[in-house]
Motif scaffolding. Structure first.
Motif, mmCIF file in Angstrom:
data_model
loop_
_atom_site.group_PDB
_atom_site.id
_atom_site.type_symbol
_atom_site.label_atom_id
_atom_site.label_comp_id
_atom_site.label_asym_id
_atom_site.label_seq_id
_atom_site.Cartn_x
_atom_site.Cartn_y
_atom_site.Cartn_z
ATOM 1 N N ASP A 1 0.877 -1.294 -0.008
ATOM 2 C CA ASP A 1 -0.102 0.115 0.049
ATOM 3 C C ASP A 1 0.789 1.124 -0.079
ATOM 4 O OD1 ASP A 1 -2.405 -1.601 -0.069
ATOM 5 O OD2 ASP A 1 -2.657 -1.285 2.060
ATOM 6 N N GLN A 2 1.963 1.213 0.757
ATOM 7 C CA GLN A 2 2.726 2.416 0.934
ATOM 8 C C GLN A 2 3.442 2.557 -0.476
ATOM 9 O OE1 GLN A 2 5.458 1.585 4.322
ATOM 10 N NE2 GLN A 2 5.336 3.654 4.828
ATOM 11 N N GLY B 1 6.548 8.204 -8.688
ATOM 12 C CA GLY B 1 7.705 7.475 -9.392
ATOM 13 C C GLY B 1 8.915 7.678 -8.661
ATOM 14 N N LYS B 2 9.849 7.796 -9.454
ATOM 15 C CA LYS B 2 11.590 7.889 -8.740
ATOM 16 C C LYS B 2 11.596 9.160 -8.353
ATOM 17 C CE LYS B 2 13.507 8.769 -13.267
ATOM 18 N NZ LYS B 2 14.286 8.487 -14.292
ATOM 19 N N TYR B 3 10.537 10.077 -8.599
ATOM 20 C CA TYR B 3 10.647 11.674 -8.184
ATOM 21 C C TYR B 3 10.042 11.616 -6.609
ATOM 22 C CZ TYR B 3 10.964 12.365 -12.767
ATOM 23 O OH TYR B 3 11.620 12.367 -14.376
ATOM 24 N N HIS B 4 9.596 10.778 -6.026
ATOM 25 C CA HIS B 4 9.354 10.723 -4.706
ATOM 26 C C HIS B 4 10.511 10.678 -3.782
ATOM 27 C CE1 HIS B 4 7.575 9.800 -0.829
ATOM 28 N NE2 HIS B 4 6.449 9.933 -1.330
ATOM 29 N N PRO B 5 10.942 11.297 -2.934
ATOM 30 C CA PRO B 5 12.027 11.225 -2.069
ATOM 31 C C PRO B 5 12.149 9.697 -1.632
ATOM 32 C CG PRO B 5 10.373 12.543 -0.972
ATOM 33 C CD PRO B 5 10.030 12.353 -2.306
ATOM 34 N N ILE C 1 11.177 2.563 -0.056
ATOM 35 C CA ILE C 1 9.699 1.877 -0.090
ATOM 36 C C ILE C 1 9.691 0.617 -1.028
ATOM 37 C CG2 ILE C 1 7.452 2.184 -0.178
ATOM 38 C CD1 ILE C 1 7.650 5.112 1.122
ATOM 39 N N ARG C 2 10.261 1.144 -2.018
ATOM 40 C CA ARG C 2 10.347 -0.191 -3.374
ATOM 41 C C ARG C 2 11.172 -1.296 -2.615
ATOM 42 N NH1 ARG C 2 13.179 0.699 -8.390
ATOM 43 N NH2 ARG C 2 13.784 -1.520 -8.974
ATOM 44 N N LYS C 3 12.329 -1.230 -2.023
ATOM 45 C CA LYS C 3 13.072 -2.065 -1.595
ATOM 46 C C LYS C 3 12.181 -2.774 -0.578
ATOM 47 C CE LYS C 3 17.435 -3.099 0.383
ATOM 48 N NZ LYS C 3 16.943 -4.161 0.973
#
Length: 149
Positions: A55-56, A64-68, A73-75
């Motif tokens: 969900d996060q 996308g990659k622009y979120h800090p 969070i992806r990892k």
């Protein structure tokens, strides 16, 4: 739709088929592994943590990659997915669930195609999806004549 004795019989037969599937070895395995999974606190915790991480990730994925925190969070979500996939009770349940879904898909396809080969069955499995009989997919102008205009 009017209920006739024929439609009532068809519904009864469908309920009998469902009962046969429920009582089959595969149905028994499904219920057995479902019960084990639902009563496994560790597995439930793993599932809960994965859903939270997923969900996060879905929230930050909009940017996308622009979120800090995108990479972090992806990892985290991938790590939680790995833990989920390594849990034996979750894996056993998912395996029997896929087998049961495959059986239900096969039954649905058989019933639909006995009525007509043009009936689309939403199996969610590309293995069962069939293209037009001429070899082209729908909207290509195959022998089914379903080309979009």
């Amino acid at each position: 739709m009017f209920a006739t004795s024929e439609t009532v019989q068809i519904i009864d037969d469908a309920e009998n088929l469902a009962h046969m599937i429920i009582c089959s070895e595969l149905g028994e395995q499904y219920r057995y592994f479902y019960h084990i999974l639902k009563n496994d606190r560790e597995a439930q915790q793993v599932i809960s943590e994965f859903v939270k991480a997923k969900d996060q990730f879905e929230d930050v994925q909009r940017f996308g990659k622009y979120h800090p925190d995108y990479a972090k969070i992806r990892k985290e979500m991938r790590d939680r997915k790995l833990v989920l996939d390594m849990n034996e009770n979750i894996t056993n349940f998912k395996k029997v669930e896929r087998a049961l879904q495959k059986l239900l898909d096969e039954v649905s396809v058989i019933i639909a195609h006995e009525v007509s080969t043009f009936i689309k069955v939403p199996t969610g499995n590309p293995f069962f999806e069939q293209s037009c009989s001429s070899g082209g997919g729908c909207a290509t102008g195959g022998s089914c004549g379903c080309k979009t205009r």
